[in-house]
Design a protein around this motif. Structure first.
Motif, PDB file in Angstrom:
ATOM      1  N   TYR A  19      23.478   9.402   3.134  1.00  0.00           N
ATOM      2  CA  TYR A  19      24.058  10.730   3.327  1.00  0.00           C
ATOM      3  C   TYR A  19      25.344  10.652   4.150  1.00  0.00           C
ATOM      4  N   GLU A  20      25.395   9.778   5.138  1.00  0.00           N
ATOM      5  CA  GLU A  20      26.614   9.629   5.931  1.00  0.00           C
ATOM      6  C   GLU A  20      27.755   9.107   5.059  1.00  0.00           C
ATOM      7  N   LYS A  21      27.486   8.142   4.204  1.00  0.00           N
ATOM      8  CA  LYS A  21      28.513   7.633   3.283  1.00  0.00           C
ATOM      9  C   LYS A  21      28.986   8.748   2.353  1.00  0.00           C
ATOM     10  N   ALA A  22      28.051   9.571   1.875  1.00  0.00           N
ATOM     11  CA  ALA A  22      28.403  10.676   0.982  1.00  0.00           C
ATOM     12  C   ALA A  22      29.279  11.698   1.697  1.00  0.00           C
ATOM     13  N   ARG A  23      28.940  12.037   2.944  1.00  0.00           N
ATOM     14  CA  ARG A  23      29.773  12.984   3.704  1.00  0.00           C
ATOM     15  C   ARG A  23      31.181  12.426   3.883  1.00  0.00           C
ATOM     16  N   ASN A  24      31.285  11.143   4.210  1.00  0.00           N
ATOM     17  CA  ASN A  24      32.599  10.514   4.380  1.00  0.00           C
ATOM     18  C   ASN A  24      33.388  10.524   3.073  1.00  0.00           C
ATOM     19  N   PHE A  25      32.704  10.260   1.951  1.00  0.00           N
ATOM     20  CA  PHE A  25      33.357  10.289   0.640  1.00  0.00           C
ATOM     21  C   PHE A  25      33.884  11.691   0.350  1.00  0.00           C
ATOM     22  N   MET A  26      33.060  12.703   0.620  1.00  0.00           N
ATOM     23  CA  MET A  26      33.486  14.076   0.370  1.00  0.00           C
ATOM     24  C   MET A  26      34.735  14.408   1.179  1.00  0.00           C
ATOM     25  N   ARG A  27      34.721  14.053   2.467  1.00  0.00           N
ATOM     26  CA  ARG A  27      35.872  14.357   3.325  1.00  0.00           C
ATOM     27  C   ARG A  27      37.132  13.660   2.811  1.00  0.00           C
ATOM     28  N   SER A  28      36.996  12.415   2.374  1.00  0.00           N
ATOM     29  CA  SER A  28      38.172  11.672   1.902  1.00  0.00           C
ATOM     30  C   SER A  28      38.673  12.165   0.548  1.00  0.00           C
ATOM     31  N   GLN A  34      31.471  21.034   2.655  1.00  0.00           N
ATOM     32  CA  GLN A  34      30.111  20.800   2.151  1.00  0.00           C
ATOM     33  C   GLN A  34      29.431  19.769   3.036  1.00  0.00           C
ATOM     34  N   TRP A  35      28.158  19.992   3.299  1.00  0.00           N
ATOM     35  CA  TRP A  35      27.347  19.094   4.119  1.00  0.00           C
ATOM     36  C   TRP A  35      27.982  18.873   5.487  1.00  0.00           C
ATOM     37  N   SER A  36      28.388  19.946   6.119  1.00  0.00           N
ATOM     38  CA  SER A  36      28.983  19.843   7.456  1.00  0.00           C
ATOM     39  C   SER A  36      27.883  19.808   8.515  1.00  0.00           C
ATOM     40  N   ASP A  37      28.264  19.505   9.712  1.00  0.00           N
ATOM     41  CA  ASP A  37      27.354  19.478  10.864  1.00  0.00           C
ATOM     42  C   ASP A  37      26.155  18.550  10.655  1.00  0.00           C
ATOM     43  N   GLY A  38      26.375  17.439   9.963  1.00  0.00           N
ATOM     44  CA  GLY A  38      25.323  16.445   9.811  1.00  0.00           C
ATOM     45  C   GLY A  38      24.255  16.758   8.787  1.00  0.00           C
ATOM     46  N   TYR A  39      24.423  17.825   8.033  1.00  0.00           N
ATOM     47  CA  TYR A  39      23.458  18.151   6.973  1.00  0.00           C
ATOM     48  C   TYR A  39      23.681  17.227   5.791  1.00  0.00           C
ATOM     49  N   PRO A  40      22.662  16.801   5.128  1.00  0.00           N
ATOM     50  CA  PRO A  40      21.247  16.840   5.495  1.00  0.00           C
ATOM     51  C   PRO A  40      20.935  15.802   6.574  1.00  0.00           C
ATOM     52  N   ASP A  41      20.094  16.186   7.511  1.00  0.00           N
ATOM     53  CA  ASP A  41      19.763  15.276   8.604  1.00  0.00           C
ATOM     54  C   ASP A  41      18.350  14.718   8.422  1.00  0.00           C
ATOM     55  N   ASP A  42      17.916  13.938   9.403  1.00  0.00           N
ATOM     56  CA  ASP A  42      16.598  13.298   9.312  1.00  0.00           C
ATOM     57  C   ASP A  42      15.468  14.309   9.173  1.00  0.00           C
ATOM     58  N   ASN A  43      15.614  15.482   9.813  1.00  0.00           N
ATOM     59  CA  ASN A  43      14.581  16.512   9.690  1.00  0.00           C
ATOM     60  C   ASN A  43      14.512  17.069   8.276  1.00  0.00           C
ATOM     61  N   ASP A  44      15.688  17.261   7.647  1.00  0.00           N
ATOM     62  CA  ASP A  44      15.711  17.728   6.255  1.00  0.00           C
ATOM     63  C   ASP A  44      15.040  16.704   5.348  1.00  0.00           C
ATOM     64  N   VAL A  45      15.350  15.444   5.579  1.00  0.00           N
ATOM     65  CA  VAL A  45      14.768  14.365   4.770  1.00  0.00           C
ATOM     66  C   VAL A  45      13.260  14.311   4.994  1.00  0.00           C
ATOM     67  N   ALA A  46      12.828  14.391   6.250  1.00  0.00           N
ATOM     68  CA  ALA A  46      11.389  14.342   6.556  1.00  0.00           C
ATOM     69  C   ALA A  46      10.649  15.503   5.889  1.00  0.00           C
ATOM     70  N   THR A  47      11.274  16.679   5.861  1.00  0.00           N
ATOM     71  CA  THR A  47      10.654  17.828   5.189  1.00  0.00           C
ATOM     72  C   THR A  47      10.544  17.578   3.691  1.00  0.00           C
ATOM     73  N   ASP A  48      11.612  17.040   3.087  1.00  0.00           N
ATOM     74  CA  ASP A  48      11.554  16.717   1.658  1.00  0.00           C
ATOM     75  C   ASP A  48      10.447  15.697   1.376  1.00  0.00           C
ATOM     76  N   ILE A  49      10.308  14.703   2.240  1.00  0.00           N
ATOM     77  CA  ILE A  49       9.267  13.686   2.061  1.00  0.00           C
ATOM     78  C   ILE A  49       7.890  14.324   2.189  1.00  0.00           C
ATOM     79  N   LYS A  50       7.705  15.133   3.223  1.00  0.00           N
ATOM     80  CA  LYS A  50       6.415  15.810   3.438  1.00  0.00           C
ATOM     81  C   LYS A  50       6.040  16.671   2.235  1.00  0.00           C
ATOM     82  N   ASN A  51       7.044  17.344   1.662  1.00  0.00           N
ATOM     83  CA  ASN A  51       6.808  18.219   0.508  1.00  0.00           C
ATOM     84  C   ASN A  51       6.771  17.454  -0.816  1.00  0.00           C
ATOM     85  N   GLU A  52       6.911  16.132  -0.730  1.00  0.00           N
ATOM     86  CA  GLU A  52       6.894  15.244  -1.899  1.00  0.00           C
ATOM     87  C   GLU A  52       8.015  15.563  -2.889  1.00  0.00           C
ATOM     88  N   ASN A  53       9.168  15.979  -2.347  1.00  0.00           N
ATOM     89  CA  ASN A  53      10.337  16.298  -3.166  1.00  0.00           C
ATOM     90  C   ASN A  53      11.449  15.270  -3.023  1.00  0.00           C
TER      91      ASN A  53
END
Length: 169
Positions: A19-28, A34-53
């Motif tokens: 995700y960090e590489k993707a944010r850097n690619f978008m900026r360049s 899009q995906w500002s302020d560190g979104y998606p972060d580890d909490n977003d990822v953990a929620t997706d994993i918990k929800n099996e998505n």
């Protein structure tokens, strides 16, 4: 060849790096909001994993080269669409937060192949400044359907592709 599997909690660090590489690619590439302020972060990822998505794609060596969320069923973000309409109201799957390591080709196609094996009607959205994704979705045959709004109120261009629909010529 990319092999897709469900993400696990021990994948969070590698997913965060993608995700960090993707944010850097978008900026360049002129996509500064899009995906500002560190979104998606580890909490977003953990929620997706918990929800099996949450899903990751691995190369032949077992390295994680892509990540995405795939949700089958109604997506509240897509309840309201402006400046257009959905192709249909059939059951659908939604792809969110697709990103790659920036080096591996065929990521979108691998994601689409995987998702279309699950359901034949897909929706996806992206930021108006995400020119690479806009071009890729057009090339993949997705139809622009209108504008939807994220939870934070920011607009996204929404697309849909239904494999059961007749091909337009």
């Amino acid at each position: 060849m990319i092999t897709i599997r469900k993400a696990q909690t021990n994948d969070i660090k590698a997913i965060g790096e993608i995700y960090e590489k993707a944010r850097n690619f978008m900026r360049s590439n002129g996509n500064n909001s899009q995906w500002s302020d560190g979104y998606p972060d580890d909490n977003d990822v953990a929620t997706d994993i918990k929800n099996e998505n949450a899903f990751v794609g691995e190369d032949a060596a077992g390295n994680i080269v892509m990540v995405f969320a795939f949700i089958e069923g109604l997506d509240p973000t897509y309840d309201l669409i402006e400046d257009g309409r959905w192709l249909n109201d059939r059951p659908y799957g939604t792809i969110h937060r697709l990103a790659s390591d920036g080096k591996t080709g065929g990521v979108l196609q691998a994601c689409l192949n995987f998702c279309f094996e699950k359901i034949d009607n897909l929706r996806i959205d992206t930021h108006r400044d995400n020119r690479p994704m806009l071009a890729a979705l057009k090339k993949a045959g997705f139809a622009r359907c209108g504008i939807i709004y994220c939870r934070d109120g920011s607009p996204r261009i929404a697309f849909q592709k239904d494999l059961t629909a007749p091909v337009q010529s």
